[in-house]
Design a protein around this motif. Sequence first.
Motif, PDB file in Angstrom:
ATOM      1  N   THR A 206       2.860 -10.227   0.422  1.00 54.59           N
ATOM      2  CA  THR A 206       3.480 -10.061   1.735  1.00 54.59           C
ATOM      3  C   THR A 206       4.656  -9.116   1.540  1.00 54.59           C
ATOM      4  O   THR A 206       5.271  -9.100   0.466  1.00 54.59           O
ATOM      5  CB  THR A 206       3.998 -11.396   2.320  1.00 54.59           C
ATOM      6  N   THR A 208       7.815  -6.431   3.762  1.00 52.44           N
ATOM      7  CA  THR A 208       8.414  -5.896   4.991  1.00 52.44           C
ATOM      8  C   THR A 208       8.715  -4.429   4.718  1.00 52.44           C
ATOM      9  O   THR A 208       9.694  -4.103   4.050  1.00 52.44           O
ATOM     10  CB  THR A 208       9.706  -6.659   5.349  1.00 52.44           C
ATOM     11  N   GLU A 231       7.696 -11.097   7.101  1.00 53.60           N
ATOM     12  CA  GLU A 231       6.918  -9.946   6.615  1.00 53.60           C
ATOM     13  C   GLU A 231       6.422  -9.113   7.797  1.00 53.60           C
ATOM     14  O   GLU A 231       6.319  -9.637   8.926  1.00 53.60           O
ATOM     15  CB  GLU A 231       5.734 -10.425   5.751  1.00 53.60           C
ATOM     16  N   ALA A 234       0.785  -8.327   5.367  1.00 53.54           N
ATOM     17  CA  ALA A 234       0.342  -9.346   4.406  1.00 53.54           C
ATOM     18  C   ALA A 234      -1.141  -9.157   4.117  1.00 53.54           C
ATOM     19  O   ALA A 234      -1.907  -8.735   4.995  1.00 53.54           O
ATOM     20  CB  ALA A 234       0.563 -10.749   4.979  1.00 53.54           C
ATOM     21  N   TYR A 339       1.903 -16.638   0.846  1.00 52.15           N
ATOM     22  CA  TYR A 339       3.357 -16.461   0.652  1.00 52.15           C
ATOM     23  C   TYR A 339       3.762 -16.863  -0.768  1.00 52.15           C
ATOM     24  O   TYR A 339       4.505 -16.155  -1.437  1.00 52.15           O
ATOM     25  CB  TYR A 339       4.156 -17.316   1.647  1.00 52.15           C
TER      26      TYR A 339
END
Length: 350
Positions: A206, A208, A231, A234, A339
């Motif tokens: 994941t 950003t 995020e 993913a 995650y």
Amino acid sequence: MKDGKYFVGIAGFGGIARFAHYNGWKKLNDVEILAIADPSEEAREIAKNEYGIKYVFSDYKEMLKIEEIDIIDVCTPNKLHYPVVIDSLKVGKHVLCEKPLAVSAKEVEDMILWSKKQKKKLMAAQHLRFKRESVVLKKYIDEGELGEIYFAIAHALRRRFLPVTNTFIDKNLSGGGPMFDIGVHILDLTYWFMGCPEVHSVTGITMTKLAKRKDIKGLWGEWDREKYNVEDFAAGFVKFKDNRGLNLVCSFLANMEKLDDFSTTLFGTEGGIKWPNGKLAKEKNGVLQDIELRFDVLPDNPPHHEEIRVFFECVRDDKEVPVKPEESLQVIKILESIYISSETGKEIIF
Ligand SMILES: NC(=O)c1ccc[n+]([C@@H]2O[C@H](COP(=O)([O-])OP(=O)(O)OC[C@H]3O[C@@H](n4cnc5c(N)ncnc54)[C@H](O)[C@@H]3O)[C@@H](O)[C@H]2O)c1
């Protein structure tokens, strides 16, 4: 229930409650939305003045005190699903809860325990299972039309559609980013199409990458770049115990050709298909066949309304709900594992 009539209370009277759930419940005979609970004064005003809801509360616990209420429909931000669902079950209400059912597997396990203990229905509002394309395709699959589905590629990808409110971008409310918001839909659907197999392991990443950048614009307007703490991309790989597999890829902001790719591609030994377009790829007598399934001849009822109708019938007739909480548990466990795998760099064995 009173005089043959069932009563519903809605927790969280925001977007999905007003624009999808309200009309779903209103369509049903012998059902009345008696109350809503929402800490937002604006939401309560709207409920009272525009929707004519009889009782409005700022605290959902007050709503739970109304004995006649049979069903609580949970439409709060994701992180608040857990307390509302548990408290509702504890006082003996049936519960329909928006997706994702919860933000951790432990929370879903608790919900299942309380639902069993109280003998009350619990169902995640995975409305895509009730879309006509899904209902028809599931029948094809169960009749063996695709043979064994050994792999699936599930996409919940958007180029520039990031939901801008705190409900979706603040982890304290959402529990996660596109995985929990839109990935949960396509994963649940794909997992169901594949027959809900037992999971062996999950790996994932994941990240950003774009959501905190000021030069990136969204087609749904501006969002708070500082507050954004989930995020925006993913990807996960799920291996099942029977050695089948599934790839999940989700994003709110991805640099890609189309504006939106919300689909799942199923690879079967007797045929393959990409939902929802209904183009079935097969081979017979050495000839490749492209068969187009025509869904347009069937009634196209809004899937949220279908989900509410079917859930209500399960309550009324004491039937098992079609989106089994145990299936939702596996879905949430897969998302949670993506995650964890991303954080730890490890494969998560179930
Ligand atoms: N199935 C779908 O297609 C779909 C689409 C959108 C949202 N959703 C889900 O629905 C839920 C709500 O999303 P939304 O778009 O309606 O968000 P929203 O922000 O528009 O509405 C959420 C509402 O919940 C209220 N709320 C917050 N805390 C509360 C509490 N403790 N008790 C009662 N109410 C509380 C807020 O004041 C707000 O009015 C989320 O879980 C989301 O994932 C599902």
